[in-house]
Design a protein around this motif. Structure first.
Motif, PDB file in Angstrom:
ATOM      1  N   ALA A  42      49.656  35.685  37.725  1.00  0.00           N
ATOM      2  CA  ALA A  42      48.818  35.788  38.932  1.00  0.00           C
ATOM      3  C   ALA A  42      49.696  35.746  40.179  1.00  0.00           C
ATOM      4  O   ALA A  42      49.426  36.451  41.160  1.00  0.00           O
ATOM      5  CB  ALA A  42      47.786  34.666  38.964  1.00  0.00           C
ATOM      6  N   TRP A  45      51.287  39.122  40.539  1.00  0.00           N
ATOM      7  CA  TRP A  45      50.263  40.035  41.067  1.00  0.00           C
ATOM      8  C   TRP A  45      50.078  39.821  42.571  1.00  0.00           C
ATOM      9  O   TRP A  45      49.976  40.771  43.333  1.00  0.00           O
ATOM     10  CB  TRP A  45      48.946  39.816  40.312  1.00  0.00           C
ATOM     11  CG  TRP A  45      47.840  40.695  40.786  1.00  0.00           C
ATOM     12  CD1 TRP A  45      46.860  40.377  41.680  1.00  0.00           C
ATOM     13  CD2 TRP A  45      47.624  42.052  40.425  1.00  0.00           C
ATOM     14  NE1 TRP A  45      46.044  41.445  41.889  1.00  0.00           N
ATOM     15  CE2 TRP A  45      46.490  42.493  41.121  1.00  0.00           C
ATOM     16  CE3 TRP A  45      48.272  42.924  39.567  1.00  0.00           C
ATOM     17  CZ2 TRP A  45      45.992  43.770  40.995  1.00  0.00           C
ATOM     18  CZ3 TRP A  45      47.767  44.199  39.444  1.00  0.00           C
ATOM     19  CH2 TRP A  45      46.650  44.611  40.154  1.00  0.00           C
ATOM     20  N   TRP A  46      50.060  38.559  42.996  1.00  0.00           N
ATOM     21  CA  TRP A  46      49.890  38.240  44.414  1.00  0.00           C
ATOM     22  C   TRP A  46      51.065  38.769  45.234  1.00  0.00           C
ATOM     23  O   TRP A  46      50.875  39.327  46.315  1.00  0.00           O
ATOM     24  CB  TRP A  46      49.741  36.728  44.590  1.00  0.00           C
ATOM     25  CG  TRP A  46      49.450  36.337  45.999  1.00  0.00           C
ATOM     26  CD1 TRP A  46      48.233  36.305  46.616  1.00  0.00           C
ATOM     27  CD2 TRP A  46      50.408  35.939  46.986  1.00  0.00           C
ATOM     28  NE1 TRP A  46      48.386  35.906  47.921  1.00  0.00           N
ATOM     29  CE2 TRP A  46      49.710  35.673  48.175  1.00  0.00           C
ATOM     30  CE3 TRP A  46      51.787  35.767  46.976  1.00  0.00           C
ATOM     31  CZ2 TRP A  46      50.338  35.259  49.334  1.00  0.00           C
ATOM     32  CZ3 TRP A  46      52.419  35.355  48.137  1.00  0.00           C
ATOM     33  CH2 TRP A  46      51.699  35.104  49.302  1.00  0.00           C
ATOM     34  N   ALA A  49      50.709  42.520  45.523  1.00  0.00           N
ATOM     35  CA  ALA A  49      49.646  42.858  46.479  1.00  0.00           C
ATOM     36  C   ALA A  49      50.113  42.610  47.898  1.00  0.00           C
ATOM     37  O   ALA A  49      49.818  43.399  48.813  1.00  0.00           O
ATOM     38  CB  ALA A  49      48.388  42.049  46.176  1.00  0.00           C
TER      39      ALA A  49
END
Length: 181
Positions: A42, A45-46, A49
């Motif tokens: 996660a 992914w952050w 992004a």
């Protein structure tokens, strides 16, 4: 008396050494390590992004689009500052994620201090999300902190279980110095 676990355990009971070795890794320990790895994913992914939406973050969230001093700078200087901040965030974030991955491995192996550290950081992350929501009006959505918040709560539940605690605090055989295992 039944084998049902009490709702409250005294600190003296929790501090008492485990005398029986726990031979098999409990599912809670395995799941806790897997959840920490998911937390790392996660985080990756952050960071991805953030990289793709960096200009929006820089202008909207950090407010540099309205700063007269920032606007007065040349485009080359603005780009250098922007990429410098982004690279710093990515490097620090990457280091944190690698350390978190190492902690996942240590938790999987049953290292008690690593289990405790992971639980403390999960608690701090949950508190940080709550404070951000309470004071700053930070939204908790799937796109912001909901996934990491859920993972932190699940990590706490898994690693604070009686089986995970017993496995991490189990007696271990000491190896003699210089021996090869």
């Amino acid at each position: 008396m039944s084998d049902k676990r009490r709702a409250f355990e005294s600190p003296a009971d929790l501090a008492r050494p485990i005398t029986q070795p726990v031979l098999r890794r409990p599912a809670a320990t395995t799941m806790g390590a897997v959840l920490v790895v998911l937390r790392v994913l996660a985080g990756v992914w952050w960071l991805l992004a953030l990289t793709f939406s960096w200009n929006d973050v820089l202008l909207d969230d950090l407010g540099l689009g309205d700063e007269p001093d920032f606007q007065a700078l040349g485009n080359d200087v603005k780009e250098a500052i922007s990429s410098g901040i982004l690279n710093t965030v990515l490097i620090v974030g990457g280091i944190v994620l690698v350390i978190e991955l190492l902690f996942a491995l240590l938790v999987f192996r049953g290292v008690n201090w690593a289990r405790v550290v992971v639980m403390v950081f999960a608690t701090l992350s949950i508190i940080g999300s709550f404070v951000g929501w309470w004071l700053g009006g930070q939204e908790i959505t799937v796109h912001t902190t909901l996934v990491t918040l859920a993972l932190d709560i699940l990590v706490l539940l898994a690693l604070s279980s009686q089986g995970a605690r017993a496995y991490a605090r189990r007696p271990r055989e000491r190896r003699a110095r210089g021996s090869v295992a």
